[in-house]
Scaffold this motif. Structure first.
Motif, PDB file in Angstrom:
ATOM      1  N   THR A 146       0.845  -4.457   0.729  1.00  0.00           N
ATOM      2  CA  THR A 146      -0.786  -3.951   1.023  1.00  0.00           C
ATOM      3  C   THR A 146      -0.724  -4.452   2.669  1.00  0.00           C
ATOM      4  O   THR A 146      -1.878  -4.465   3.177  1.00  0.00           O
ATOM      5  N   THR A 147       0.428  -4.922   3.415  1.00  0.00           N
ATOM      6  CA  THR A 147      -0.029  -5.026   4.653  1.00  0.00           C
ATOM      7  C   THR A 147       0.059  -3.685   5.782  1.00  0.00           C
ATOM      8  O   THR A 147       1.437  -3.026   5.205  1.00  0.00           O
ATOM      9  N   ASP A 148      -0.787  -3.638   6.414  1.00  0.00           N
ATOM     10  CA  ASP A 148      -0.901  -2.231   7.272  1.00  0.00           C
ATOM     11  C   ASP A 148       0.294  -2.489   8.219  1.00  0.00           C
ATOM     12  O   ASP A 148       0.501  -3.582   9.012  1.00  0.00           O
ATOM     13  N   GLY A 149       1.164  -1.443   8.291  1.00  0.00           N
ATOM     14  CA  GLY A 149       2.199  -1.305   9.159  1.00  0.00           C
ATOM     15  C   GLY A 149       3.696  -1.948   8.604  1.00  0.00           C
ATOM     16  O   GLY A 149       4.464  -2.236   9.562  1.00  0.00           O
ATOM     17  N   TYR A 150       3.743  -2.124   7.321  1.00  0.00           N
ATOM     18  CA  TYR A 150       4.893  -2.605   6.776  1.00  0.00           C
ATOM     19  C   TYR A 150       5.840  -1.603   7.219  1.00  0.00           C
ATOM     20  O   TYR A 150       5.914  -0.544   6.937  1.00  0.00           O
ATOM     21  N   LEU A 151       7.292  -2.181   7.008  1.00  0.00           N
ATOM     22  CA  LEU A 151       8.536  -1.345   7.026  1.00  0.00           C
ATOM     23  C   LEU A 151       9.307  -1.158   5.974  1.00  0.00           C
ATOM     24  O   LEU A 151       9.552  -2.228   5.112  1.00  0.00           O
ATOM     25  N   LEU A 152       9.980   0.060   5.655  1.00  0.00           N
ATOM     26  CA  LEU A 152      10.979   0.147   4.779  1.00  0.00           C
ATOM     27  C   LEU A 152      12.320  -0.126   5.252  1.00  0.00           C
ATOM     28  O   LEU A 152      13.187  -0.410   4.355  1.00  0.00           O
ATOM     29  N   SER A 153      12.703   0.004   6.491  1.00  0.00           N
ATOM     30  CA  SER A 153      13.765  -0.505   6.979  1.00  0.00           C
ATOM     31  C   SER A 153      13.693  -0.865   8.409  1.00  0.00           C
ATOM     32  O   SER A 153      12.627  -0.682   8.997  1.00  0.00           O
ATOM     33  N   GLN A 159       4.497   1.748   7.967  1.00  0.00           N
ATOM     34  CA  GLN A 159       3.672   2.293   6.652  1.00  0.00           C
ATOM     35  C   GLN A 159       2.008   1.924   6.515  1.00  0.00           C
ATOM     36  O   GLN A 159       1.881   0.580   6.530  1.00  0.00           O
ATOM     37  N   PRO A 160       1.155   2.452   6.060  1.00  0.00           N
ATOM     38  CA  PRO A 160      -0.194   2.287   5.930  1.00  0.00           C
ATOM     39  C   PRO A 160      -0.426   1.020   4.959  1.00  0.00           C
ATOM     40  O   PRO A 160      -1.444   0.490   5.002  1.00  0.00           O
ATOM     41  N   GLY A 161       0.410   0.866   3.785  1.00  0.00           N
ATOM     42  CA  GLY A 161       0.076   0.062   2.887  1.00  0.00           C
ATOM     43  C   GLY A 161      -0.909   0.599   1.701  1.00  0.00           C
ATOM     44  O   GLY A 161      -1.622   1.610   1.922  1.00  0.00           O
ATOM     45  N   ILE A 162      -0.702  -0.050   0.827  1.00  0.00           N
ATOM     46  CA  ILE A 162      -1.458   0.436  -0.674  1.00  0.00           C
ATOM     47  C   ILE A 162      -2.809   0.262  -0.157  1.00  0.00           C
ATOM     48  O   ILE A 162      -3.624  -0.663   0.234  1.00  0.00           O
ATOM     49  N   GLY A 163      -3.679   1.351  -0.611  1.00  0.00           N
ATOM     50  CA  GLY A 163      -5.245   1.479  -0.513  1.00  0.00           C
ATOM     51  C   GLY A 163      -5.737   2.119  -1.635  1.00  0.00           C
ATOM     52  O   GLY A 163      -5.050   2.553  -2.741  1.00  0.00           O
ATOM     53  N   MET A 248       4.285  11.145  -5.882  1.00  0.00           N
ATOM     54  CA  MET A 248       3.950   9.955  -6.789  1.00  0.00           C
ATOM     55  C   MET A 248       4.244   8.585  -5.991  1.00  0.00           C
ATOM     56  O   MET A 248       3.472   7.632  -6.231  1.00  0.00           O
ATOM     57  N   ARG A 249       5.281   8.582  -5.442  1.00  0.00           N
ATOM     58  CA  ARG A 249       5.924   7.460  -4.800  1.00  0.00           C
ATOM     59  C   ARG A 249       5.154   6.998  -3.661  1.00  0.00           C
ATOM     60  O   ARG A 249       4.705   5.614  -3.549  1.00  0.00           O
ATOM     61  N   ALA A 250       4.481   7.914  -2.651  1.00  0.00           N
ATOM     62  CA  ALA A 250       3.708   7.481  -1.725  1.00  0.00           C
ATOM     63  C   ALA A 250       2.422   6.717  -1.923  1.00  0.00           C
ATOM     64  O   ALA A 250       2.215   5.746  -1.504  1.00  0.00           O
ATOM     65  N   PRO A 251       1.465   7.369  -2.737  1.00  0.00           N
ATOM     66  CA  PRO A 251       0.653   6.381  -3.213  1.00  0.00           C
ATOM     67  C   PRO A 251       0.505   5.322  -3.795  1.00  0.00           C
ATOM     68  O   PRO A 251      -0.094   4.270  -3.776  1.00  0.00           O
ATOM     69  N   LEU A 252       1.787   5.262  -4.699  1.00  0.00           N
ATOM     70  CA  LEU A 252       1.919   3.904  -5.542  1.00  0.00           C
ATOM     71  C   LEU A 252       2.311   2.805  -4.521  1.00  0.00           C
ATOM     72  O   LEU A 252       2.069   1.767  -4.801  1.00  0.00           O
ATOM     73  N   LEU A 253       3.050   3.093  -3.423  1.00  0.00           N
ATOM     74  CA  LEU A 253       3.339   2.251  -2.648  1.00  0.00           C
ATOM     75  C   LEU A 253       2.838   2.100  -1.216  1.00  0.00           C
ATOM     76  O   LEU A 253       3.188   1.155  -0.214  1.00  0.00           O
ATOM     77  N   GLY A 254       1.805   2.860  -1.124  1.00  0.00           N
ATOM     78  CA  GLY A 254       1.013   3.141   0.268  1.00  0.00           C
ATOM     79  C   GLY A 254       2.142   3.574   1.330  1.00  0.00           C
ATOM     80  O   GLY A 254       1.848   2.959   2.545  1.00  0.00           O
ATOM     81  N   LEU A 255       2.697   4.642   1.182  1.00  0.00           N
ATOM     82  CA  LEU A 255       3.560   5.020   2.095  1.00  0.00           C
ATOM     83  C   LEU A 255       2.880   6.445   2.778  1.00  0.00           C
ATOM     84  O   LEU A 255       1.886   7.042   2.266  1.00  0.00           O
ATOM     85  N   GLN A 256       3.384   6.755   4.052  1.00  0.00           N
ATOM     86  CA  GLN A 256       2.869   7.893   4.674  1.00  0.00           C
ATOM     87  C   GLN A 256       3.089   8.934   3.643  1.00  0.00           C
ATOM     88  O   GLN A 256       4.205   9.175   3.296  1.00  0.00           O
ATOM     89  N   GLN A 257       2.038   9.980   3.811  1.00  0.00           N
ATOM     90  CA  GLN A 257       2.376  11.227   2.870  1.00  0.00           C
ATOM     91  C   GLN A 257       1.571  12.254   3.563  1.00  0.00           C
ATOM     92  O   GLN A 257       0.617  12.334   4.146  1.00  0.00           O
TER      93      GLN A 257
END
Length: 291
Positions: A146-153, A159-163, A248-257
């Motif tokens: 849920t942290t705004d700007g978290y990184l996958l790598s 990434q915007p984070g879950i909202g 489906m993965r993007a909204p569940l994890l708060g990824l850019q889509q």
């Protein structure tokens, strides 16, 4: 002159009556789950346990290989596996929808769509069990996701984070399941006629799995080859499985889509159902002889 067995109205009628017979395919799909885990101690929870062990093991391993942060990369791998398992089931088990129901098709006067929906419903029940793993991962890594700007790598795209957009996962799943319907019908019909098709699908899905961003992210391609090598990104973009997983993965994890993921899935849905309807029109009457 139109062939007696090739009738659009009968094809549509079969689909309508199949959907209406939800008590039948719902009961058959649930019985499949109960039968598979009969006499086991924890029953269908083996589905959840198996997914948890696989996601945890591979998530931890690949996070170290790619030097990715575990709190965000492990959930990424977990949700990717959950959605991929549903897609894989639609392809492999969908191809056997009519073959595995040979006895019922020959003796039960039911619409053929029932057997395709039985497969999709069974896979939906399995996905619901696997979503317990997602909920556990969400609770454990909630702060990071849920942290705004978290990184996958490392040095990846923020990434915007879950909202609030997490609710988009619901229509995304229904759209994926809708595609599972035409896959089970189309591939099921083809496989009844040509019995080598399930083996071909099984071999191709292994290749598709490794080419789909499930255990790796597109950030890694950009970092490895740079922005100028657009062909590297095309490895993912030309893979329909990537778009199905991403919606489906993007909204569940708060990824850019991007909207184009939904556009690709929508296009595949229309084309797929068009082909399935043509197959139902031309070969629906022959399935009982082919099985």
């Amino acid at each position: 002159m139109v062939h007696a067995g090739r009738n659009w109205s009968r094809a549509f009628q079969d689909i309508r009556e199949g959907i209406a017979a939800r008590e039948l395919w719902g009961h058959l799909g649930w019985q499949d789950i109960k039968q598979r885990y009969r006499r086991s101690v924890i029953g269908p929870l083996w589905i959840t346990l198996s997914m948890a062990v696989t996601a945890a093991g591979l998530g931890l391993l690949y996070s170290q290989l790619f030097k990715a942060p575990v709190p965000t990369f492990l959930p990424y791998v977990t949700v990717g596996f959950i959605v991929w398992n549903f897609i894989l089931g639609c392809l492999t088990e969908g191809a056997d929808s009519f073959i595995s129901n040979e006895g019922l098709i020959k003796h039960l006067p039911a619409p053929l769509t029932v057997y395709a929906l039985r497969t999709v419903w069974r896979l939906t029940l399995m996905l619901m069990h696997n979503m317990l793993v997602y909920l556990a991962v969400l609770v454990i890594f909630f702060g990071s996701l849920t942290t705004d700007g978290y990184l996958l790598s490392e040095h990846g795209v923020p990434q915007p984070g879950i909202g609030w957009n997490i609710v988009l996962a619901i229509p995304a799943f229904f759209l994926i399941a809708l595609n599972g319907g035409w896959v089970a019908l189309l591939f099921g019909i083809i496989s009844t006629r040509y019995r080598d098709i399930p083996q071909v699908i099984g071999a191709l899905t292994q290749l598709v799995f490794f080419m789909t961003p499930i255990m790796w992210s597109t950030d890694l391609l950009t970092q490895r080859f740079g922005e100028g090598h657009s062909w590297a990104i095309l490895i993912a973009e030309l893979n329909p499985a990537y778009h199905f997983i991403q919606i489906m993965r993007a909204p569940l994890l708060g990824l850019q889509q991007s909207w184009h993921h939904w556009a690709v899935v929508g296009g595949v849905t229309i084309i797929g159902w068009a082909l399935a309807l043509v197959a139902m029109r031309n070969y629906r009457a022959r399935i009982s002889y082919w099985v």
